[in-house]
Write an enzyme that holds these catalytic residues in place. Structure first.
Site, PDB file in Angstrom:
ATOM      1  N   ALA A  33      28.071  51.080  10.978  1.00  0.00           N
ATOM      2  CA  ALA A  33      28.942  51.395  12.022  1.00  0.00           C
ATOM      3  C   ALA A  33      29.031  52.913  12.483  1.00  0.00           C
ATOM      4  O   ALA A  33      28.365  53.494  12.030  1.00  0.00           O
ATOM      5  CB  ALA A  33      30.299  50.768  11.564  1.00  0.00           C
ATOM      6  N   ASN A  34      30.076  53.316  12.927  1.00  0.00           N
ATOM      7  CA  ASN A  34      30.291  54.638  13.473  1.00  0.00           C
ATOM      8  C   ASN A  34      32.014  54.809  13.459  1.00  0.00           C
ATOM      9  O   ASN A  34      32.536  53.605  13.645  1.00  0.00           O
ATOM     10  CB  ASN A  34      29.631  55.214  14.776  1.00  0.00           C
ATOM     11  CG  ASN A  34      29.955  54.331  16.077  1.00  0.00           C
ATOM     12  OD1 ASN A  34      31.129  54.519  16.429  1.00  0.00           O
ATOM     13  ND2 ASN A  34      28.986  53.582  16.477  1.00  0.00           N
ATOM     14  N   ARG A  35      32.350  56.040  13.912  1.00  0.00           N
ATOM     15  CA  ARG A  35      33.621  56.229  13.989  1.00  0.00           C
ATOM     16  C   ARG A  35      34.396  56.337  15.254  1.00  0.00           C
ATOM     17  O   ARG A  35      35.407  56.603  15.496  1.00  0.00           O
ATOM     18  CB  ARG A  35      33.773  57.677  13.576  1.00  0.00           C
ATOM     19  CG  ARG A  35      33.474  58.083  12.065  1.00  0.00           C
ATOM     20  CD  ARG A  35      33.804  59.438  11.569  1.00  0.00           C
ATOM     21  NE  ARG A  35      33.002  59.859  10.477  1.00  0.00           N
ATOM     22  CZ  ARG A  35      33.696  59.198   9.089  1.00  0.00           C
ATOM     23  NH1 ARG A  35      34.684  58.400   9.013  1.00  0.00           N
ATOM     24  NH2 ARG A  35      33.011  59.533   7.934  1.00  0.00           N
ATOM     25  N   SER A  36      33.875  55.364  16.099  1.00  0.00           N
ATOM     26  CA  SER A  36      34.432  55.514  17.472  1.00  0.00           C
ATOM     27  C   SER A  36      35.732  54.371  17.390  1.00  0.00           C
ATOM     28  O   SER A  36      35.667  53.574  16.709  1.00  0.00           O
ATOM     29  CB  SER A  36      33.523  54.578  18.569  1.00  0.00           C
ATOM     30  OG  SER A  36      34.258  54.292  19.687  1.00  0.00           O
ATOM     31  N   ALA A  99      30.262  53.501  21.836  1.00  0.00           N
ATOM     32  CA  ALA A  99      29.319  54.327  20.846  1.00  0.00           C
ATOM     33  C   ALA A  99      28.416  53.284  20.541  1.00  0.00           C
ATOM     34  O   ALA A  99      28.829  52.861  19.095  1.00  0.00           O
ATOM     35  CB  ALA A  99      30.065  54.918  19.843  1.00  0.00           C
TER      36      ALA A  99
END
Ligand code: CTP
Ligand code: CA
Length: 221
Positions: A33-36, A99
């Site tokens: 995952a990512n921090r969006s 993102a």
């Protein structure tokens, strides 16, 4: 909220927005995952709906309320997001704020990966995800206005200009995420187009959304 000054100006238009991160499964219980946070994309969807557009919001996994009047399609992976974007066409404007994960597991496991007791680490092979924005720009049903976003930590304008050319978008909205923008409520963006760069003052993400929608209206006429 105060009545939108853009009220009715997108009436009859379909605006497609992607927002949030994507989750790429490693096994049934783990993902990349990512921090969006999804906040900027949701704010744009809301501002477009307030301006009278029909809005389709393709949302990655975020815990945010659906803006009033917006049709939301929830997805998890980049592949699902690509399919949802395709299914939402035709659109007059596409704003790809998501993102999207650049890579997914080459071979997501069907069962939970287990430690084998030897201390051996399982290999995690990755493959690149398709570029949804570039695919939309080359699509036979390409929206009249295609806007990409770019989160950068250095050489913000330069990287955005390269992405504009590489992907075939009309605008790249670049933001500097070297600070705490991801997840924060404020944003400072640069609108990079073939004709130049317009930098907006740092402001709440709702105000940035309003300013961007205003420029989309101007670009459509
Ligand atoms: N994007 C997309 N599909 C991908 C990757 C990115 O549609 N697989 C879109 C994003 O939604 C965004 C734009 O492309 O609108 C730019 O994303 P960004 O991650 O900044 O660009 P990348 O081409 O992935 O380059 P980088 O290596 O800097 O991550
Ligand atoms: Ca990327």
């Amino acid at each position: 909220a105060a009545m939108s000054p853009l009220r009715g100006r997108l009436a009859g238009r379909h605006v497609l927005v992607t927002a949030g991160p994507t989750h790429e499964p490693i096994d049934p219980v783990r993902y990349i995952a990512n921090r969006s946070s999804g906040l900027q994309g949701f704010a744009i969807a809301r501002a477009a709906a307030e301006a009278g557009a029909k809005v389709t919001l393709v949302a990655g996994p975020v815990n945010l309320p659906t803006p009033f009047g917006v049709t939301r399609v929830d997805v998890e992976s980049a592949a699902q997001m690509a399919a949802a974007v395709e299914a939402a066409l035709p659109a007059d404007v596409a704003v790809m704020v998501a993102a999207v994960a650049d890579w997914r597991s080459a071979d997501a496991a069907q069962q939970k990966l287990k430690k084998d007791g030897s201390g051996q680490v399982p290999p995690l092979a990755l493959v690149q995800n398709p570029d949804i924005l570039a695919g939309l720009c080359a699509h036979v049903q390409r929206p009249a206005l295609v806007v990409g976003f770019a989160a950068e930590t250095e050489n913000v304008i330069g990287h955005a200009q390269a992405k504009l050319a590489r992907k075939g978008a009309d605008w790249i909205v670049a933001n500097d995420v070297s600070g705490d923008v991801m997840g924060g409520t404020r944003n400072a963006v640069h609108i990079v187009t073939a004709s130049g760069v317009e930098s907006l003052a740092e402001a709440p993400k709702d105000d940035v959304a309003q300013a961007l929608v205003e420029r989309m209206i101007d670009a459509l006429v």
